[in-house]
Scaffold this motif. Structure first.
Motif, PDB file in Angstrom:
ATOM      1  N   ALA A 129       0.831  -1.207   0.000  1.00  0.00           N
ATOM      2  CA  ALA A 129       0.000   0.000   0.000  1.00  0.00           C
ATOM      3  C   ALA A 129       0.865   1.257   0.000  1.00  0.00           C
ATOM      4  O   ALA A 129       0.545   2.254  -0.662  1.00  0.00           O
ATOM      5  CB  ALA A 129      -0.928  -0.013   1.207  1.00  0.00           C
ATOM      6  N   PHE A 130       1.968   1.218   0.732  1.00  0.00           N
ATOM      7  CA  PHE A 130       2.884   2.361   0.785  1.00  0.00           C
ATOM      8  C   PHE A 130       3.470   2.646  -0.594  1.00  0.00           C
ATOM      9  O   PHE A 130       3.570   3.805  -1.013  1.00  0.00           O
ATOM     10  CB  PHE A 130       4.000   2.084   1.789  1.00  0.00           C
ATOM     11  CG  PHE A 130       5.011   3.185   1.910  1.00  0.00           C
ATOM     12  CD1 PHE A 130       4.750   4.314   2.674  1.00  0.00           C
ATOM     13  CD2 PHE A 130       6.227   3.105   1.257  1.00  0.00           C
ATOM     14  CE1 PHE A 130       5.682   5.338   2.782  1.00  0.00           C
ATOM     15  CE2 PHE A 130       7.171   4.120   1.357  1.00  0.00           C
ATOM     16  CZ  PHE A 130       6.896   5.237   2.126  1.00  0.00           C
ATOM     17  N   TYR A 131       3.839   1.597  -1.322  1.00  0.00           N
ATOM     18  CA  TYR A 131       4.402   1.811  -2.651  1.00  0.00           C
ATOM     19  C   TYR A 131       3.336   2.310  -3.629  1.00  0.00           C
ATOM     20  O   TYR A 131       3.648   3.076  -4.555  1.00  0.00           O
ATOM     21  CB  TYR A 131       5.074   0.537  -3.150  1.00  0.00           C
ATOM     22  CG  TYR A 131       6.283   0.158  -2.320  1.00  0.00           C
ATOM     23  CD1 TYR A 131       7.186   1.137  -1.914  1.00  0.00           C
ATOM     24  CD2 TYR A 131       6.509  -1.152  -1.913  1.00  0.00           C
ATOM     25  CE1 TYR A 131       8.278   0.826  -1.130  1.00  0.00           C
ATOM     26  CE2 TYR A 131       7.606  -1.474  -1.120  1.00  0.00           C
ATOM     27  CZ  TYR A 131       8.486  -0.485  -0.740  1.00  0.00           C
ATOM     28  OH  TYR A 131       9.574  -0.788   0.042  1.00  0.00           O
ATOM     29  N   ALA A 132       2.089   1.909  -3.422  1.00  0.00           N
ATOM     30  CA  ALA A 132       0.992   2.466  -4.224  1.00  0.00           C
ATOM     31  C   ALA A 132       0.887   3.968  -3.986  1.00  0.00           C
ATOM     32  O   ALA A 132       0.683   4.750  -4.927  1.00  0.00           O
ATOM     33  CB  ALA A 132      -0.318   1.774  -3.875  1.00  0.00           C
TER      34      ALA A 132
ATOM     35  N   ILE B 231      15.874   7.074  14.328  1.00  0.00           N
ATOM     36  CA  ILE B 231      16.068   6.905  12.888  1.00  0.00           C
ATOM     37  C   ILE B 231      15.495   5.573  12.414  1.00  0.00           C
ATOM     38  O   ILE B 231      14.846   5.498  11.361  1.00  0.00           O
ATOM     39  CB  ILE B 231      17.569   7.027  12.531  1.00  0.00           C
ATOM     40  CG1 ILE B 231      18.033   8.474  12.729  1.00  0.00           C
ATOM     41  CG2 ILE B 231      17.839   6.562  11.101  1.00  0.00           C
ATOM     42  CD1 ILE B 231      19.542   8.657  12.671  1.00  0.00           C
ATOM     43  N   VAL B 232      15.705   4.512  13.189  1.00  0.00           N
ATOM     44  CA  VAL B 232      15.170   3.193  12.831  1.00  0.00           C
ATOM     45  C   VAL B 232      13.643   3.241  12.773  1.00  0.00           C
ATOM     46  O   VAL B 232      13.021   2.694  11.850  1.00  0.00           O
ATOM     47  CB  VAL B 232      15.651   2.118  13.823  1.00  0.00           C
ATOM     48  CG1 VAL B 232      14.881   0.817  13.631  1.00  0.00           C
ATOM     49  CG2 VAL B 232      17.147   1.870  13.647  1.00  0.00           C
TER      50      VAL B 232
ATOM     51  N   GLU C 208       8.603   3.403   9.468  1.00  0.00           N
ATOM     52  CA  GLU C 208       7.344   4.009   9.027  1.00  0.00           C
ATOM     53  C   GLU C 208       7.292   4.154   7.506  1.00  0.00           C
ATOM     54  O   GLU C 208       6.216   4.248   6.918  1.00  0.00           O
ATOM     55  CB  GLU C 208       7.172   5.384   9.681  1.00  0.00           C
ATOM     56  CG  GLU C 208       6.900   5.321  11.177  1.00  0.00           C
ATOM     57  CD  GLU C 208       6.964   6.696  11.822  1.00  0.00           C
ATOM     58  OE1 GLU C 208       7.240   7.685  11.101  1.00  0.00           O
ATOM     59  OE2 GLU C 208       6.758   6.794  13.046  1.00  0.00           O
ATOM     60  N   ARG C 209       8.470   4.166   6.884  1.00  0.00           N
ATOM     61  CA  ARG C 209       8.566   4.292   5.425  1.00  0.00           C
ATOM     62  C   ARG C 209       8.975   2.974   4.783  1.00  0.00           C
ATOM     63  O   ARG C 209       9.398   2.945   3.635  1.00  0.00           O
ATOM     64  CB  ARG C 209       9.552   5.410   5.084  1.00  0.00           C
ATOM     65  CG  ARG C 209       8.955   6.786   5.399  1.00  0.00           C
ATOM     66  CD  ARG C 209       9.980   7.810   5.795  1.00  0.00           C
ATOM     67  NE  ARG C 209       9.309   9.073   6.140  1.00  0.00           N
ATOM     68  CZ  ARG C 209       8.701   9.307   7.315  1.00  0.00           C
ATOM     69  NH1 ARG C 209       8.682   8.364   8.262  1.00  0.00           N
ATOM     70  NH2 ARG C 209       8.106  10.463   7.547  1.00  0.00           N
ATOM     71  N   PHE C 210       8.882   1.904   5.554  1.00  0.00           N
ATOM     72  CA  PHE C 210       9.132   0.534   5.085  1.00  0.00           C
ATOM     73  C   PHE C 210      10.552   0.359   4.539  1.00  0.00           C
ATOM     74  O   PHE C 210      10.786  -0.362   3.581  1.00  0.00           O
ATOM     75  CB  PHE C 210       8.070   0.124   4.062  1.00  0.00           C
ATOM     76  CG  PHE C 210       6.694   0.142   4.663  1.00  0.00           C
ATOM     77  CD1 PHE C 210       6.226  -0.947   5.378  1.00  0.00           C
ATOM     78  CD2 PHE C 210       5.897   1.272   4.570  1.00  0.00           C
ATOM     79  CE1 PHE C 210       4.974  -0.915   5.972  1.00  0.00           C
ATOM     80  CE2 PHE C 210       4.645   1.322   5.170  1.00  0.00           C
ATOM     81  CZ  PHE C 210       4.184   0.215   5.874  1.00  0.00           C
TER      82      PHE C 210
ATOM     83  N   ASP D  98      13.859   9.402   3.382  1.00  0.00           N
ATOM     84  CA  ASP D  98      12.650   9.865   2.688  1.00  0.00           C
ATOM     85  C   ASP D  98      12.802   9.747   1.173  1.00  0.00           C
ATOM     86  O   ASP D  98      11.894   9.272   0.476  1.00  0.00           O
ATOM     87  CB  ASP D  98      12.368  11.334   3.040  1.00  0.00           C
ATOM     88  CG  ASP D  98      11.465  11.477   4.251  1.00  0.00           C
ATOM     89  OD1 ASP D  98      10.615  10.593   4.463  1.00  0.00           O
ATOM     90  OD2 ASP D  98      11.618  12.462   4.989  1.00  0.00           O
ATOM     91  N   ILE D  99      13.958  10.165   0.670  1.00  0.00           N
ATOM     92  CA  ILE D  99      14.173  10.155  -0.779  1.00  0.00           C
ATOM     93  C   ILE D  99      14.171   8.727  -1.313  1.00  0.00           C
ATOM     94  O   ILE D  99      13.489   8.417  -2.296  1.00  0.00           O
ATOM     95  CB  ILE D  99      15.493  10.867  -1.148  1.00  0.00           C
ATOM     96  CG1 ILE D  99      15.468  12.326  -0.714  1.00  0.00           C
ATOM     97  CG2 ILE D  99      15.729  10.773  -2.657  1.00  0.00           C
ATOM     98  CD1 ILE D  99      16.819  13.028  -0.805  1.00  0.00           C
ATOM     99  N   ILE D 100      14.946   7.846  -0.673  1.00  0.00           N
ATOM    100  CA  ILE D 100      15.044   6.487  -1.218  1.00  0.00           C
ATOM    101  C   ILE D 100      13.720   5.738  -1.061  1.00  0.00           C
ATOM    102  O   ILE D 100      13.356   4.921  -1.918  1.00  0.00           O
ATOM    103  CB  ILE D 100      16.227   5.699  -0.615  1.00  0.00           C
ATOM    104  CG1 ILE D 100      16.049   5.435   0.884  1.00  0.00           C
ATOM    105  CG2 ILE D 100      17.541   6.424  -0.885  1.00  0.00           C
ATOM    106  CD1 ILE D 100      17.148   4.538   1.475  1.00  0.00           C
TER     107      ILE D 100
END
Length: 761
Positions: A120-123, A246-247, A252-254, A177-179
């Motif tokens: 879902a996150f990648y969607a 940081i972890v 949260e961003r998988f 965030d970017i990656i």
């Protein structure tokens, strides 16, 4: 009465002009990485302040992430089921891939289907690329589209070295965030090195007090002679609380974080803090320059206890499956001279020091396995025998990956040829300082992580690939961004998208759009898309030089060395004929006369070997043969600063034989050539060369030995003059330097030979 009439007409015009004002069109889909399937449909979904975002409970974390983003764009009202249009997250049992998703955008609804929150996150990442780069709180039309997508590889990694240069927590989060937005799922965090230890270990406070700081830092390049230093203390480390933060942010961003704790080499900083970990027990300092150092952990019980204690604290901080233990570039010098190590080798019935390294890695692997983790190591962990459960990260080409996969070990591809983003990405002389090499965007994009030597069954052991960002020459976050992007964007598509979907021309067009998003996020990416590329062409004895660029704007050039301007330079229409020595300078101009490319400058020296036939034995190494054999006689010299451009040819560990056929008996007054001597990159100029002629006359000019002088310089020049000499062929024999001495980078390996233009006058 006239005033009322005028007011009425004015109101009528204003109303009708407003009505006729066309609606803002939706963003054209230019998603990176390109989805597996996408079908653009008619119409738009209108995103408003009242759009209702909902879904099944298991997707709540992704729903919160999306709402937070949309709040920044639109200041959404509170979620109300009565909203006219909805974004709904649903569990889709038909999606079998853990990271796959389906995205359906219709006029009144958006449906995101996935098996997991990760999918879902990648969607959502794809969906966000369908929004405008900037929005001023207005309603947003979104193109109706149907997307079905899943990744090609399960491991999609980006690396960052924070040991050579330390970066703030804020920047680490920005990098994540970017990656994550590019659908990378792994962040390889290189935390320990000779030049600094960056992770707090509570049981060993000297790691924070001593190992985390160096007295000074090298200025300029490692190969500069003499080396210079800034005289300023430098360092820092991440507290365990910062690491936990940081972890959690990455999670949260998988993005899974893999920490790297180097062993047995690259450990001088730790030994500086605790000298008993080394083989001599003597005090050393945290390294202040780059390279490979002889200080390695001694395989004593004291060392293993230290490393086990470190691992105990590390595994509590990082919940992922892997711990990276390095294992690369560990010189055996100290082990060879250590009585303890030599006795240890005998007692353990080990073959040699390579066997000792294998023992070291295997023992630490068992301990790490006992903590419920698996190890990853650089391909040197293959030396002496591979630890039973290890995953190999292949960086010295693909050979390590092939060898490990054939032994049924998981592998991750990260070869220098395609994945080292500390290499130069342009041949422009104005590029900021880098370690060396040349890795342009297109080469990254054309990388295939599956080595051709593997069968279909063996290829299943290839988990994926990773881009590496080593920071010896990256002092600032802005420099990291410049070196990593857009090459990491290209690699994201290599790792996510199907090979059938990938086309570089199409990628470039999407990248131009994507860069606007980076502009909005204040990311200092490198923009070489408008650069001019020159090509030397020899056809039927006619020598020309062609110029190309990625866009349709005008290339304008001069041949007298002056800087081209929009009003005075020649407009490029066809290849430039080369019938004399010239300095060709060119720029790309927009239709309004604006300069939109860096200056391209090429000096072409028309000498007697240009356009002739040349034979090389052996062929140059595939990684350093961009210009082909004709690069040695095309009249264009390579960079004075680097060895990785298309004019330098690299040969690995072998003698080189060159034959230049001059066609007819030709007077020869001199031969000039030069060699790169970047010892820090395992490159050594030869000690001598030999030149022979065929059909020479008058004075015999066969010289058995021409010694190479100025051997301390980065570039070693050879200029041999001849008298009354004529030849039809020139033979040049260049013996390899030989084995790199102990104490030098690459010790024990055969040196590389790098050759530039051969000028015959």
């Amino acid at each position: 009465m006239k005033s009322y009439l005028f007011l009425g007409i004015l109101c009528f015009c204003f109303f009708n002009c407003k009505q006729e004002n066309p609606k803002k069109p939706p963003v054209t889909p230019n998603i990176i990485p390109i989805p597996l399937e996408q079908e653009v449909k008619e119409g738009s979904f209108i995103l408003t302040k009242d759009t209702f975002v909902t879904g099944e409970a298991q997707f709540n974390n992704v729903i919160r992430y999306l709402r937070s983003y949309l709040d920044d764009q639109l200041q959404l009202h509170s979620n109300t089921p009565t909203a006219k249009n909805k974004i709904t997250f649903v569990l889709d049992e038909n999606i079998t891939n853990e990271e796959g998703y389906a995205l359906e955008i219709n006029k009144n609804s958006i449906t995101i289907g996935a098996k997991t929150s990760r999918g879902a996150f990648y969607a959502v990442q794809s969906f966000l690329q369908l929004l405008p780069v900037k929005n001023n709180g207005e309603e947003i039309p979104i193109q109706c589209i149907r997307i079905k997508d899943k990744p090609r590889f399960q491991y999609r990694g980006m690396h960052l070295d924070v040991a050579r240069h330390y970066f703030s927590v804020a920047f680490i989060k920005k990098y994540i965030d970017i990656i994550a937005s590019l659908k990378y799922n792994t962040f390889h965090w290189h935390l320990t090195e000779d030049q600094g230890w960056r992770i707090e270990i509570k049981k060993y406070p000297k790691l924070q007090e001593i190992a985390a700081f160096r007295d000074e830092t090298l200025i300029g390049h490692y190969n500069d002679q003499p080396q210079q230093f800034d005289g300023k203390k430098y360092g820092g480390y991440y507290t365990q609380e910062e690491i936990k933060d940081i972890v959690a942010y990455a999670s949260e961003r998988f993005v899974t974080i893999i920490p790297e704790i180097e062993m047995p080499g690259h450990s001088q900083a730790a030994i500086a803090a605790y000298p008993e970990l080394g083989c001599t027990g003597k005090q050393v300092k945290v390294a202040t320059n780059w390279g490979i150092f002889d200080e390695v952990y001694c395989p004593t019980e004291t060392t293993f206890k230290f490393l086990e204690d470190v691992i105990d604290e590390v595994v509590d901080l990082f919940p992922g499956k892997y711990i990276h233990i390095g294992g690369d570039e560990a010189p055996k010098t100290k082990w060879k001279s250590s009585e303890f190590c030599q006795q240890f080798i005998k007692e353990k019935n080990l073959k040699d020091e390579a066997g000792l390294q294998s023992y070291f890695i295997t023992r630490m692997e068992k301990y790490i396995n006992s903590k419920g983790k698996q190890i990853i190591g650089w391909d040197e962990i293959l030396e002496g025998g591979l630890a039973p459960n290890a995953t190999v990260m292949s960086w010295r080409g693909t050979e390590g990956a092939v060898k490990a996969a054939k032994k049924k070990h998981n592998v991750i591809l990260t070869p220098t040829s395609h994945c080292y983003f500390d290499y130069y990405q342009s041949e422009n002389e104005n590029e900021p300082l880098a370690i060396g090499g040349f890795l342009p965007l297109e080469k990254v994009y054309n990388f295939n992580p599956i080595p051709k030597e593997l069968t279909k069954k063996e290829a299943k052991y290839v988990l994926g690939a990773q881009g590496n960002v080593w920071t010896e020459y990256m002092k600032t976050p802005e420099k990291v961004e410049y070196m990593a992007f857009p090459r990491a964007i290209a690699l994201s598509e290599v790792l996510w998208s199907s090979e059938n979907q990938k086309k570089y021309i199409n990628f470039v067009s999407r990248l131009l759009n994507f860069q606007q998003r980076f502009n909005q996020k204040d990311i200092n990416y490198a923009n070489h898309l408008n650069e001019i590329v020159g090509k030397f062409v020899n056809k039927d004895g006619k020598i020309t030089y062609s110029l190309t660029t990625k866009n349709n704007e005008a290339i304008m050039y001069t041949v007298d060395g002056s800087t081209p301007t929009y009003t005075t330079a020649i407009t490029y229409k066809k290849p430039v004929i080369i019938n004399t020595s010239i300095t060709l300078k060119a720029k790309v101009f927009s239709k309004t006369g604006e300069v939109i490319s860096p200056l391209s400058s090429t000096k072409i020296n028309l000498h007697k070997a240009i356009g002739k036939k040349i034979t090389l034995s052996p062929a140059p190494n595939a990684s350093y043969n961009a210009g082909g054999k004709d690069a040695l006689i095309n009249g264009i010299s390579g960079s004075n600063k680097r060895y990785g451009d298309k004019e330098w040819l690299g040969f690995s560990g072998k003698d080189v034989n060159i034959i230049i056929d001059l066609d007819s008996l030709t007077p020869i007054n001199s031969i000039q050539m030069r060699f790169h001597n970047g010892n820090g990159q395992w490159i050594y100029a030869p000690k001598k060369i030999k030149i022979d002629f065929v059909a020479y006359s008058s004075e015999k000019t066969n010289l058995d030995v021409i010694p190479i002088k100025n051997r301390d310089a980065l570039l070693c020049n050879v200029h041999v003059k001849f008298k009354d000499t004529k030849a039809t062929k020139v033979y040049i024999n260049i013996p390899n330097y030989g084995v790199i001495p102990e104490g030098k980078q690459g010790a024990g390996h055969k040196a590389w030979t790098f050759i530039d233009e051969i000028i015959i006058n």
